[in-house]
Each structure stands twice: as structure tokens, then as C-alpha cells.
Design a protein around this motif. Structure first.
Motif, PDB file in Angstrom:
ATOM      1  N   VAL A 147       0.546  -1.379   0.244  1.00  0.00           N
ATOM      2  CA  VAL A 147       0.125  -0.485  -0.077  1.00  0.00           C
ATOM      3  C   VAL A 147       0.731   1.344  -0.054  1.00  0.00           C
ATOM      4  O   VAL A 147       0.790   2.206  -0.324  1.00  0.00           O
ATOM      5  CB  VAL A 147      -0.624  -0.239   1.424  1.00  0.00           C
ATOM      6  CG1 VAL A 147      -1.589   1.512   1.300  1.00  0.00           C
ATOM      7  CG2 VAL A 147      -2.066  -1.036   1.375  1.00  0.00           C
ATOM      8  N   LEU A 148       2.014   1.247   0.583  1.00  0.00           N
ATOM      9  CA  LEU A 148       3.224   2.167   0.984  1.00  0.00           C
ATOM     10  C   LEU A 148       2.942   2.948  -0.578  1.00  0.00           C
ATOM     11  O   LEU A 148       3.464   3.666  -0.927  1.00  0.00           O
ATOM     12  CB  LEU A 148       3.828   1.968   2.381  1.00  0.00           C
ATOM     13  CG  LEU A 148       4.919   2.806   1.758  1.00  0.00           C
ATOM     14  CD1 LEU A 148       4.492   4.201   2.597  1.00  0.00           C
ATOM     15  CD2 LEU A 148       6.407   2.685   2.524  1.00  0.00           C
ATOM     16  N   LEU A 149       3.990   1.639  -1.241  1.00  0.00           N
ATOM     17  CA  LEU A 149       4.611   1.572  -2.525  1.00  0.00           C
ATOM     18  C   LEU A 149       3.374   2.488  -3.595  1.00  0.00           C
ATOM     19  O   LEU A 149       3.646   3.596  -3.936  1.00  0.00           O
ATOM     20  CB  LEU A 149       4.815   0.589  -3.297  1.00  0.00           C
ATOM     21  CG  LEU A 149       6.385  -0.312  -2.386  1.00  0.00           C
ATOM     22  CD1 LEU A 149       6.469  -1.404  -3.180  1.00  0.00           C
ATOM     23  CD2 LEU A 149       6.924   1.283  -2.632  1.00  0.00           C
ATOM     24  N   LEU A 150       1.975   1.629  -3.439  1.00  0.00           N
ATOM     25  CA  LEU A 150       1.130   2.595  -4.531  1.00  0.00           C
ATOM     26  C   LEU A 150       0.750   4.102  -3.674  1.00  0.00           C
ATOM     27  O   LEU A 150       0.851   4.610  -4.621  1.00  0.00           O
ATOM     28  CB  LEU A 150      -0.291   1.874  -3.926  1.00  0.00           C
ATOM     29  CG  LEU A 150      -1.812   1.971  -5.292  1.00  0.00           C
ATOM     30  CD1 LEU A 150      -1.815   2.021  -5.913  1.00  0.00           C
ATOM     31  CD2 LEU A 150      -2.546   1.705  -4.208  1.00  0.00           C
ATOM     32  N   VAL A 151       1.198   4.357  -2.586  1.00  0.00           N
ATOM     33  CA  VAL A 151       0.602   5.844  -1.915  1.00  0.00           C
ATOM     34  C   VAL A 151       2.012   6.708  -3.031  1.00  0.00           C
ATOM     35  O   VAL A 151       1.503   7.685  -2.915  1.00  0.00           O
ATOM     36  CB  VAL A 151       0.327   6.085  -0.808  1.00  0.00           C
ATOM     37  CG1 VAL A 151       0.342   7.287  -0.437  1.00  0.00           C
ATOM     38  CG2 VAL A 151      -0.586   5.002   0.086  1.00  0.00           C
ATOM     39  N   MET A 154       1.151   7.125  -6.456  1.00  0.00           N
ATOM     40  CA  MET A 154       0.388   7.721  -6.743  1.00  0.00           C
ATOM     41  C   MET A 154       1.079   9.457  -6.493  1.00  0.00           C
ATOM     42  O   MET A 154       0.441  10.410  -7.055  1.00  0.00           O
ATOM     43  CB  MET A 154      -0.785   7.770  -5.868  1.00  0.00           C
ATOM     44  CG  MET A 154      -1.563   5.986  -7.019  1.00  0.00           C
ATOM     45  SD  MET A 154      -2.532   5.279  -5.788  1.00  0.00           S
ATOM     46  CE  MET A 154      -3.825   7.456  -5.310  1.00  0.00           C
ATOM     47  N   GLY A 155       1.265   9.615  -5.211  1.00  0.00           N
ATOM     48  CA  GLY A 155       1.552  10.770  -4.856  1.00  0.00           C
ATOM     49  C   GLY A 155       2.740  11.499  -5.943  1.00  0.00           C
ATOM     50  O   GLY A 155       2.801  12.770  -5.467  1.00  0.00           O
ATOM     51  N   ALA A 156       3.721  10.435  -6.141  1.00  0.00           N
ATOM     52  CA  ALA A 156       4.721  11.218  -6.831  1.00  0.00           C
ATOM     53  C   ALA A 156       4.598  11.556  -8.387  1.00  0.00           C
ATOM     54  O   ALA A 156       4.214  12.446  -9.319  1.00  0.00           O
ATOM     55  CB  ALA A 156       6.189   9.733  -7.493  1.00  0.00           C
ATOM     56  N   ILE A 157       2.801  10.876  -8.837  1.00  0.00           N
ATOM     57  CA  ILE A 157       2.683  11.295  -9.750  1.00  0.00           C
ATOM     58  C   ILE A 157       1.717  12.845 -10.272  1.00  0.00           C
ATOM     59  O   ILE A 157       2.046  13.275 -10.275  1.00  0.00           O
ATOM     60  CB  ILE A 157       1.940  10.494 -10.499  1.00  0.00           C
ATOM     61  CG1 ILE A 157       2.584   9.401 -10.440  1.00  0.00           C
ATOM     62  CG2 ILE A 157       0.738  10.436 -11.854  1.00  0.00           C
ATOM     63  CD1 ILE A 157       1.507   7.849 -11.387  1.00  0.00           C
ATOM     64  N   VAL A 158       1.018  12.758  -8.560  1.00  0.00           N
ATOM     65  CA  VAL A 158       0.120  14.147  -9.227  1.00  0.00           C
ATOM     66  C   VAL A 158       1.700  15.063  -8.438  1.00  0.00           C
ATOM     67  O   VAL A 158       1.098  16.342  -9.365  1.00  0.00           O
ATOM     68  CB  VAL A 158      -0.564  13.505  -7.391  1.00  0.00           C
ATOM     69  CG1 VAL A 158      -1.395  15.463  -7.332  1.00  0.00           C
ATOM     70  CG2 VAL A 158      -1.947  13.211  -7.783  1.00  0.00           C
TER      71      VAL A 158
END
Lengths: 170, 104
Positions: A147-151, A154-158
Motif C-alpha cells: 500500500v505504501l508503494l502504491l501511495v 500516486m503521490g509522485a505522479i500527482v
């Protein structure tokens, strides 16, 4: 670990690791500093092999020498008008003192403590045991890490998405 | 002559303090991040060395911890470098001396 091959490998790899890390400090060009950093990562992977940690060594080469250094190079390339130098701030002397203090303290504690050394041989293969314990004893941290990797992704993309990208998708 | 646990621990201490110096003293934000990555490497090396030498019922738990540290470090690197790129867009510099938005 008494055989001469391991001893020679340890000293050579330790010298390369520390030398490359000092190269990151001394070198005046940021791109050259990244090259020294990659050399340091690869020789730490070699040290893992002398400790019979095969899975961790391969993961080190894949993730640090491969992915993280490419990310750092991307960050340098994406900041074209930024400073390419590798200078120190005014905190140079306090930082040097603090780093020396930490090195001496940790080194002294490491040498002074009498560790309970076991006399077992090196591990034969680690990947299967690591995989079993990841899906058995450590399954909850494993899921949290995914979950941490997914977040983080997504955070880096946003964060680096260009301005006004949301309107274009409609 | 042999290689013992102490050799690896002292090497890890030296590597950690080089990373600490980089993280504290470098002017470039990417140099600071390189120092943090070196500190992660030193800690991982210490974990693997303890896992190899110290008496324990589950000696490979140290390797599992190292796998988690590598995962979190990769996530940290991705977010931190995204922040660096974003900061460059806003302030046109990644020099930590000039990033003083919280100073008054």
C-alpha cells in the motif's frame, strides 16, 4: 569466515565502498557524484555476497544501482537551470564534527560490546526462506508495504503533474 | 586473519557518517538525498552482518527487515525527488540555502 578469498574480497570491497562514498563528498560535479554513488551501491552488494545474503545482494543491485540512481539522474535532468555543483553550505564544519563524532561513537560501541557470536556456517539459500516468512509471519507488514508503494507512486505522479492536466482529460 | 562482525559494523559506521555529512552539509538538494541513500545502505549492511554472525533462532529475519527497508527507501526516493522537481518549478532552484519559505 577465515578463508583468504573472503578476507581479500572484504577488504577490497570495503575500500571501494568507502572510497566511492568519499568520492561523492569530494567530487565537484553532481553527475560524477551520482556515478560514485552507483559504484558504492554495487560494492555494498558485493559485501552482501561475502555475508552469504544472495537475495538481498540482487535486490540491492536491482533497486539501488538500477532504480534509485536512475531516479536521481532524472531529478538532475529535470532541473536544467539548477546548480550542477556539489558545494557545501555554511554548515560544513559542524556537519564534519558531528559525522566524526557519530563514526567514533558507533565504532567504539561496535568494538567494545561483546556480541553473542554463533559459529554457524553461511546461509545456503535465502530467497525461499525470505519468501516464506514474508507470506507467513510478516504478511501484515508485507501488505502495508505494498500500500505504501502504491501511495508513493500516486503521490509522485500527482506532485509532478503539469498544471491544468485535470481539465485536459475531460 | 579473519573477517568478523566488528569489521562490518565499523564499515557501516563509517558509511553512515559519510552519508550524515552529505545530508547535513551539501548545498544541492539532490546531494542531500544521495547522503540519505548512503545512510540507508549503511544500516542495511549492519542488519545483514548481524543476521549472518549473531546467535538467533530465526537468523534470516534480518534479511526480511532489509527487504522492507529497501522498499520504504524506494518509496522515499520517488516522493523526495518529485518534491525536488516541484520545488524547482516553484522557486527555480534546488539550492537548500535559498529555500527559506518558512523563514520570516
Amino acid at each position: 569466515m577465515d578463508d583468504t578469498g573472503t578476507v581479500i574480497a572484504f577488504w577490497v570491497l570495503a575500500a571501494i565502498t568507502v572510497g566511492a562514498a568519499l568520492g561523492v563528498v569530494v567530487v565537484r560535479n553532481l553527475i560524477h557524484a551520482v556515478v560514485f554513488l552507483i559504484l558504492s551501491f554495487v560494492s555494498v552488494a558485493g559485501l552482501y555476497i561475502t555475508l552469504s545474503a544472495d537475495f538481498v545482494a540482487v535486490a540491492q543491485i536491482l533497486i539501488y544501482a538500477g532504480a534509485v540512481s536512475v531516479l536521481i539522474l532524472f531529478a538532475i535532468v529535470l532541473t536544467p537551470r539548477g546548480d550542477r555543483g556539489n558545494q557545501e553550505t555554511f554548515l560544513r564544519l559542524p556537519a564534519l564534527l558531528l559525522a566524526l563524532l557519530v563514526a567514533f561513537t558507533l565504532g567504539y560501541v561496535a568494538i567494545d560490546t561483546s556480541w553473542t557470536i554463533s559459529d554457524r556456517e553461511g546461509f545456503q539459500e535465502t530467497a525461499s526462506v525470505i519468501g516464506e516468512s514474508l507470506l507467513d509471519k510478516y504478511v501484515l507488514p508485507f501488505e502495508i508495504a505494498s500500500v505504501l508503494l502504491l501511495v508513493a507512486m500516486m503521490g509522485a505522479i500527482v506532485l509532478v503533474r503539469p498544471e491544468g492536466a485535470t481539465e485536459e482529460t475531460e | 586473519m579473519s573477517v568478523d562482525l566488528e569489521h562490518y559494523l565499523v564499515l557501516g559506521a563509517i558509511l553512515f557518517s559519510i552519508g550524515l555529512y552529505l545530508a547535513l552539509a551539501k548545498r544541492n538538494l539532490i546531494g542531500v538525498l544521495m547522503g540519505i541513500e548512503l545512510m540507508f545502505n549503511a544500516v542495511n549492511l549492519t542488519f545483514v552482518a548481524f543476521s549472518r554472525f549473531v546467535e538467533s533462532p530465526n537468523p534470516l529475519d534480518g534479511h526480511v527487515f532489509v527487504v522492507f527497508v529497501i522498499t520504504v527507501a524506494a518509496a522515499e526516493a520517488a516522493t523526495a525527488l518529485a518534491i525536488a522537481v516541484l520545488l524547482y518549478r516553484v522557486r527555480d532552484t534546488i539550492d537548500v540555502d535559498q529555500i527559506d519559505l518558512l523563514k520570516w
